[in-house]
Motif scaffolding. Structure first.
Motif, short mmCIF file in Angstrom:
data_model
loop_
_atom_site.label_atom_id
_atom_site.label_comp_id
_atom_site.label_asym_id
_atom_site.label_seq_id
_atom_site.Cartn_x
_atom_site.Cartn_y
_atom_site.Cartn_z
N TYR A 277 -5.27 8.44 -3.93
CA TYR A 277 -4.38 7.36 -3.31
C TYR A 277 -5.07 5.97 -3.88
CZ TYR A 277 -1.61 10.11 -0.25
OH TYR A 277 -0.73 11.05 0.27
N LYS B 39 0.66 -0.93 0.05
CA LYS B 39 0.07 0.00 -0.05
C LYS B 39 0.83 1.31 0.13
CE LYS B 39 -3.75 -2.55 0.12
NZ LYS B 39 -4.28 -2.81 -1.00
N ILE B 40 0.55 2.21 -0.66
CA ILE B 40 1.17 3.56 -0.77
C ILE B 40 0.99 4.61 0.33
CG2 ILE B 40 1.58 3.25 -3.41
CD1 ILE B 40 -0.75 5.63 -3.55
N ASN B 41 0.11 4.24 1.05
CA ASN B 41 -0.12 4.98 2.34
C ASN B 41 -0.89 4.04 3.24
OD1 ASN B 41 -1.31 7.01 4.25
ND2 ASN B 41 -0.74 8.39 2.69
N HIS B 42 -0.55 4.41 4.72
CA HIS B 42 -1.15 3.49 5.62
C HIS B 42 -2.63 3.53 5.73
CE1 HIS B 42 -0.86 7.52 7.51
NE2 HIS B 42 -1.92 7.04 8.31
N CYS B 43 -3.24 4.80 5.31
CA CYS B 43 -4.75 4.96 5.04
C CYS B 43 -5.41 3.90 4.37
CB CYS B 43 -5.13 6.26 4.69
SG CYS B 43 -4.77 6.80 2.83
N CYS C 126 -5.99 5.41 8.68
CA CYS C 126 -6.71 7.14 8.97
C CYS C 126 -8.07 6.98 9.31
CB CYS C 126 -6.23 7.82 7.88
SG CYS C 126 -6.63 9.47 7.93
N SER D 68 -10.11 9.00 6.35
CA SER D 68 -10.21 8.48 5.02
C SER D 68 -11.59 9.03 4.17
CB SER D 68 -9.84 7.07 4.85
OG SER D 68 -10.73 6.51 5.46
N GLN E 13 -3.40 3.33 -6.06
CA GLN E 13 -3.18 1.95 -5.61
C GLN E 13 -3.62 0.93 -6.56
OE1 GLN E 13 -1.39 1.20 -2.65
NE2 GLN E 13 -1.49 -0.77 -3.33
N HIS F 98 -7.33 11.11 -0.43
CA HIS F 98 -7.70 9.78 -0.19
C HIS F 98 -7.97 8.88 -1.51
CE1 HIS F 98 -8.32 6.05 1.93
NE2 HIS F 98 -9.55 5.97 1.50
#
Length: 139
Positions: free
Chosen positions: A111, A86-90, A99, A102, A115, A108
């Motif tokens: 993202y 995943k490119i971001n934890h959210c 997050c 989100s 993704q 978001h």
């Protein structure tokens, strides 16, 4: 985002096994793809657990593929070796650090789209395609 060395090793292991099409010793694989045997064994263990390769015991033991090269994508390998792609934890659903904003975050949705494209790109490339590409290159 940068892929781990383990992912690089895993791709090289699977590509080499795809070329040999036989049970191949850890020593041979390590020597031919240029990694330490200890690193090969650790990476191969992950690939075995994911049932991408099989381990064979005994004097003529080693490793072999459990799936055809055309049935193994880069995404299959990355999901085994990366932990998260995943490119971001959210985007990591169910994670404690996911997050809570989100639903309202203006970036978001971007993202999520990125993704999806990233995963589709890695899923669309198979080991067979990489081997075919390499075979077409002049030496």
């Amino acid at each position: 985002m940068q892929l781990t060395r383990t992912t690089d090793y895993a791709i090289r292991i699977i590509m080499y096994l795809s070329k040999t099409r036989r049970v191949t010793s850890a020593g041979e694989i390590a020597g031919q793809i240029g990694i330490a045997k200890k690193s090969l064994l650790a990476t191969a263990n992950k690939l075995r657990s994911a049932r991408l390769i099989a381990g064979h015991m005994g004097v003529s033991g080693g490793y072999s593929l459990m799936r055809r090269p055309e049935d193994i994508s880069l995404l299959d390998i990355m999901e085994v070796t990366e932990g998260s792609i995943k490119i971001n934890h959210c985007l990591e659903h169910g994670k404690i650090n996911s997050c809570f904003l989100s639903e309202y975050c203006p970036v978001h949705e971007f993202y999520c789209d990125l993704q999806k494209k990233l995963e589709e790109s890695f899923a669309s490339v198979t080991i067979r395609q990489l081997l075919d590409r390499a075979a077409k290159k002049p030496e």
